[in-house]
Design a protein around this motif. Structure first.
Motif, PDB file in Angstrom:
ATOM      1  N   SER A   1     -12.546   2.385   3.275  1.00 53.91           N
ATOM      2  CA  SER A   1     -11.297   1.756   2.775  1.00 53.91           C
ATOM      3  C   SER A   1     -10.476   1.881   4.113  1.00 53.91           C
ATOM      4  O   SER A   1      -9.482   2.039   4.467  1.00 53.91           O
ATOM      5  CB  SER A   1     -10.318   2.587   1.826  1.00 53.91           C
ATOM      6  OG  SER A   1     -10.896   2.443   0.578  1.00 53.91           O
TER       7      SER A   1
ATOM      8  N   SER B   1     -11.445  -7.929   2.724  1.00 53.24           N
ATOM      9  CA  SER B   1     -10.274  -7.696   2.156  1.00 53.24           C
ATOM     10  C   SER B   1      -9.684  -8.561   1.395  1.00 53.24           C
ATOM     11  O   SER B   1      -8.603  -8.781   0.953  1.00 53.24           O
ATOM     12  CB  SER B   1      -9.277  -7.218   3.203  1.00 53.24           C
ATOM     13  OG  SER B   1      -9.861  -6.048   3.769  1.00 53.24           O
TER      14      SER B   1
ATOM     15  N   THR C   1      -0.472  -7.434   6.923  1.00 51.53           N
ATOM     16  CA  THR C   1      -0.561  -7.481   5.521  1.00 51.53           C
ATOM     17  C   THR C   1      -1.413  -6.503   5.231  1.00 51.53           C
ATOM     18  O   THR C   1      -1.370  -5.862   3.955  1.00 51.53           O
ATOM     19  CB  THR C   1      -0.959  -8.803   4.985  1.00 51.53           C
ATOM     20  OG1 THR C   1      -0.631  -9.166   3.500  1.00 51.53           O
ATOM     21  CG2 THR C   1      -2.378  -9.116   5.172  1.00 51.53           C
TER      22      THR C   1
ATOM     23  N   PHE D   1       3.444   3.728  -2.161  1.00 47.70           N
ATOM     24  CA  PHE D   1       2.279   2.996  -1.919  1.00 47.70           C
ATOM     25  C   PHE D   1       0.993   3.509  -1.271  1.00 47.70           C
ATOM     26  O   PHE D   1      -0.096   3.005  -1.332  1.00 47.70           O
ATOM     27  CB  PHE D   1       2.591   1.680  -1.329  1.00 47.70           C
ATOM     28  CG  PHE D   1       3.820   0.802  -1.869  1.00 47.70           C
ATOM     29  CD1 PHE D   1       3.612   0.421  -3.457  1.00 47.70           C
ATOM     30  CD2 PHE D   1       5.212   0.847  -1.343  1.00 47.70           C
ATOM     31  CE1 PHE D   1       4.816  -0.025  -4.033  1.00 47.70           C
ATOM     32  CE2 PHE D   1       6.049  -0.111  -1.906  1.00 47.70           C
ATOM     33  CZ  PHE D   1       5.855  -0.311  -3.139  1.00 47.70           C
ATOM     34  N   THR D   2       1.410   4.629  -0.531  1.00 47.47           N
ATOM     35  CA  THR D   2       0.365   5.368   0.515  1.00 47.47           C
ATOM     36  C   THR D   2       0.101   6.741   0.220  1.00 47.47           C
ATOM     37  O   THR D   2      -0.652   7.303   0.639  1.00 47.47           O
ATOM     38  CB  THR D   2       1.027   5.083   1.822  1.00 47.47           C
ATOM     39  OG1 THR D   2       2.146   6.019   2.063  1.00 47.47           O
ATOM     40  CG2 THR D   2       1.321   3.707   2.253  1.00 47.47           C
TER      41      THR D   2
ATOM     42  N   SER E   1       3.500   1.164   4.716  1.00 50.53           N
ATOM     43  CA  SER E   1       2.754  -0.245   4.663  1.00 50.53           C
ATOM     44  C   SER E   1       3.946  -1.138   4.674  1.00 50.53           C
ATOM     45  O   SER E   1       4.966  -1.047   4.103  1.00 50.53           O
ATOM     46  CB  SER E   1       1.950  -0.233   3.594  1.00 50.53           C
ATOM     47  OG  SER E   1       2.659  -0.124   2.404  1.00 50.53           O
TER      48      SER E   1
ATOM     49  N   THR F   1       2.929  -3.925   3.023  1.00 53.60           N
ATOM     50  CA  THR F   1       2.863  -4.667   1.714  1.00 53.60           C
ATOM     51  C   THR F   1       2.626  -3.424   0.672  1.00 53.60           C
ATOM     52  O   THR F   1       1.999  -2.547   1.038  1.00 53.60           O
ATOM     53  CB  THR F   1       1.930  -5.701   1.723  1.00 53.60           C
ATOM     54  OG1 THR F   1       0.512  -5.068   2.152  1.00 53.60           O
ATOM     55  CG2 THR F   1       2.196  -6.635   2.754  1.00 53.60           C
ATOM     56  N   GLU F   2       2.747  -3.765  -0.518  1.00 55.02           N
ATOM     57  CA  GLU F   2       2.306  -2.777  -1.594  1.00 55.02           C
ATOM     58  C   GLU F   2       0.891  -2.820  -1.685  1.00 55.02           C
ATOM     59  O   GLU F   2       0.262  -1.397  -1.702  1.00 55.02           O
ATOM     60  CB  GLU F   2       2.643  -3.711  -3.090  1.00 55.02           C
ATOM     61  CG  GLU F   2       4.282  -3.604  -3.131  1.00 55.02           C
ATOM     62  CD  GLU F   2       4.734  -4.974  -2.705  1.00 55.02           C
ATOM     63  OE1 GLU F   2       3.881  -5.942  -1.866  1.00 55.02           O
ATOM     64  OE2 GLU F   2       5.786  -5.351  -3.078  1.00 55.02           O
ATOM     65  N   GLU F   3      -0.007  -3.760  -1.791  1.00 53.26           N
ATOM     66  CA  GLU F   3      -1.351  -3.668  -1.770  1.00 53.26           C
ATOM     67  C   GLU F   3      -2.165  -3.837  -0.473  1.00 53.26           C
ATOM     68  O   GLU F   3      -2.538  -4.931   0.057  1.00 53.26           O
ATOM     69  CB  GLU F   3      -2.324  -4.855  -2.539  1.00 53.26           C
ATOM     70  CG  GLU F   3      -1.572  -4.533  -4.027  1.00 53.26           C
ATOM     71  CD  GLU F   3      -2.281  -5.562  -5.191  1.00 53.26           C
ATOM     72  OE1 GLU F   3      -3.422  -5.318  -5.164  1.00 53.26           O
ATOM     73  OE2 GLU F   3      -1.411  -6.641  -5.202  1.00 53.26           O
ATOM     74  N   TRP F   4      -1.993  -2.507   0.437  1.00 51.96           N
ATOM     75  CA  TRP F   4      -2.134  -2.815   1.951  1.00 51.96           C
ATOM     76  C   TRP F   4      -3.636  -2.852   2.287  1.00 51.96           C
ATOM     77  O   TRP F   4      -4.084  -2.940   3.521  1.00 51.96           O
ATOM     78  CB  TRP F   4      -1.406  -1.955   2.431  1.00 51.96           C
ATOM     79  CG  TRP F   4      -1.610  -0.514   2.117  1.00 51.96           C
ATOM     80  CD1 TRP F   4      -0.761   0.262   1.022  1.00 51.96           C
ATOM     81  CD2 TRP F   4      -2.789   0.664   2.332  1.00 51.96           C
ATOM     82  NE1 TRP F   4      -1.280   1.298   0.821  1.00 51.96           N
ATOM     83  CE2 TRP F   4      -2.410   1.805   1.353  1.00 51.96           C
ATOM     84  CE3 TRP F   4      -3.889   0.693   3.158  1.00 51.96           C
ATOM     85  CZ2 TRP F   4      -3.148   2.752   1.417  1.00 51.96           C
ATOM     86  CZ3 TRP F   4      -4.734   1.755   3.068  1.00 51.96           C
ATOM     87  CH2 TRP F   4      -4.279   2.821   2.190  1.00 51.96           C
TER      88      TRP F   4
ATOM     89  N   LYS G   1      -5.410  -5.416   0.659  1.00 50.91           N
ATOM     90  CA  LYS G   1      -5.704  -6.954   0.180  1.00 50.91           C
ATOM     91  C   LYS G   1      -5.256  -7.753   1.480  1.00 50.91           C
ATOM     92  O   LYS G   1      -4.047  -7.677   1.823  1.00 50.91           O
ATOM     93  CB  LYS G   1      -5.102  -6.979  -0.932  1.00 50.91           C
ATOM     94  CG  LYS G   1      -5.305  -8.374  -1.754  1.00 50.91           C
ATOM     95  CD  LYS G   1      -4.592  -8.570  -2.850  1.00 50.91           C
ATOM     96  CE  LYS G   1      -4.490  -9.623  -3.711  1.00 50.91           C
ATOM     97  NZ  LYS G   1      -3.216  -9.796  -4.623  1.00 50.91           N
TER      98      LYS G   1
ATOM     99  N   ARG H   1       1.125 -11.808   1.623  1.00 56.17           N
ATOM    100  CA  ARG H   1       2.051 -11.031   1.254  1.00 56.17           C
ATOM    101  C   ARG H   1       2.969 -10.481   2.570  1.00 56.17           C
ATOM    102  O   ARG H   1       4.152 -10.332   2.219  1.00 56.17           O
ATOM    103  CB  ARG H   1       1.599  -9.995   0.422  1.00 56.17           C
ATOM    104  CG  ARG H   1       2.512  -8.918   0.003  1.00 56.17           C
ATOM    105  CD  ARG H   1       3.691  -9.538  -0.924  1.00 56.17           C
ATOM    106  NE  ARG H   1       4.448  -8.572  -1.523  1.00 56.17           N
ATOM    107  CZ  ARG H   1       5.924  -8.829  -1.551  1.00 56.17           C
ATOM    108  NH1 ARG H   1       6.279 -10.175  -1.467  1.00 56.17           N
ATOM    109  NH2 ARG H   1       6.835  -7.839  -1.786  1.00 56.17           N
TER     110      ARG H   1
END
Ligand code: HEM
Length: 319
Positions: free
Chosen positions: A59, A136, A212, A231-232, A243, A245-248, A250, A254
């Motif tokens: 990741s 990603s 993003t 989120f992290t 981060s 963004t929420e889905e860091w 992806k 965003r």
């Protein structure tokens, strides 16, 4: 803390970076003197597959993108120094304040470098980054390989060319790039940094969209006000950081929708905006691009891919 410099030669940051850096950099430098043959297309493809597997397993897409950007992002088009030449692997450059945390990225790539000795460092760093973007969910970037690696530390440019996340902003160009600039606006700073590389306003906005992905860490750049967020806190990979963004992990647009939400006060307060991110909203030339990319992920991905390719070839000499 948003105002902290990411590339200032801060004593605390330098000492934090020093220990892991030496561990990561020593074997890297030994390998640098090995004779290099040009990697075949088949070797490059195999090497890229290994990069993709690493990104998925560890990741680690964000830090690999940052490593390649910091190798190329110190290019100076006037003096034709710096750029995507692999010089970030040398201790003096890795110790620049802006590179805090990046020894980990070099370390992650070491096994792949050992397995594919014909692939140079500059190519490997750029390949890992472009692959990370694609894995990603981002665009496929039309990459060119065959960069000649910087042979030694004489290729390391002066510190201060990489952007700072907040004031005080430095000149970022000329013989003393670390000198504090008269123009302290974040947009002026962004144009000095990216203009020095020969990149445009559109490149600045599109490339900023790389945020993003990933996080800022208090113990690396110091640019994140929060040590950890909802989120992290559980990773994946290294835990914590803040981060954008929420889905860091992806890659999509965003970052741009988040900036507009943050301005409207509707964005989660645990998401990060640096002074240089917010400058994209206030500058009249940058803002229409933020709005365009927020509405249109395909347009963002197309402009991002073109800008990323330009960035990845700055200052490179190809065999
Ligand atoms: C526009 C000026 C820029 C500034 C001021 C800036 C600043 C920063 C800062 C302070 C961090 C946090 C580092 C840490 O604490 O570990 C960061 C992370 C990151 N930056 Fe930038 N950056 C800029 C442009 C870019 C560009 C052009 C790219 C790539 C094309 C990029 C990609 C990233 C990525 C992927 C991360 C996350 C790294 C991780 O999670 O380990 N940045 N940036």
């Amino acid at each position: 803390m948003i105002g902290s410099k990411i590339n200032a030669p801060r004593a605390s940051m330098a000492s934090r970076a020093a220990a892991p850096l030496r561990a990561a950099a020593r074997p890297v430098r030994r390998l640098a003197v090995a004779p290099m043959a040009k990697a075949s297309a088949a070797t490059l493809a195999e090497c890229q597959a290994e990069c993709a597997a690493l990104v998925k397993k560890a990741s680690c897409a964000p830090i690999l993108v940052r490593l390649a950007w910091h190798d190329s992002g110190n290019y100076d088009a006037t003096t034709k120094t710096g750029g995507a030449n692999g010089s970030i692997r040398f201790d003096p450059e890795m110790k620049h304040g802006g590179n805090a945390g990046l020894p980990l990225a070099v370390k992650l790539l070491e096994p792949i470098k050992k397995k594919f000795p014909d692939v140079g460092y500059a190519d490997l760093f750029q390949m890992a980054s472009a692959t990370a973007i694609e894995v990603s969910g981002g665009p496929k970037i039309d990459m060119k390989y065959g960069r000649v690696d910087a042979a030694d530390e004489s290729a390391v440019p002066p510190e201060g060319r990489l952007p700072s996340a907040g004031a005080p902003f430095q000149e970022a160009q000329g013989p003393e790039p670390a000198k504090e600039a008269k123009d302290q606006s974040p947009q002026g700073h962004l144009r000095r940094v990216f203009g020095r590389m020969g990149l445009s306003d559109q490149d600045i906005v599109a490339l900023s969209g790389a945020h993003t992905l990933g996080r800022a860490f208090k113990n690396r750049s110091g640019a994140a006000p929060l040590e950890s967020t909802k989120f992290t806190k559980d990773g994946p990979g290294t835990k914590g950081g803040q981060s954008w963004t929420e889905e860091w992990l992806k890659f999509d647009n965003r970052y741009f929708t988040m900036l507009l939400e943050a301005e409207a006060g509707t964005c989660d307060p645990e998401l990060l905006q640096l002074a240089t991110d917010n400058a994209l909203l206030t500058d009249p030339a940058f803002r229409p691009l933020v709005e365009k990319y927020a509405k249109d992920n395909a347009a963002f991905c197309a402009d991002y891919a073109a800008a990323h390719k330009r960035l990845s070839e700055l200052g490179s000499t190809f065999e």
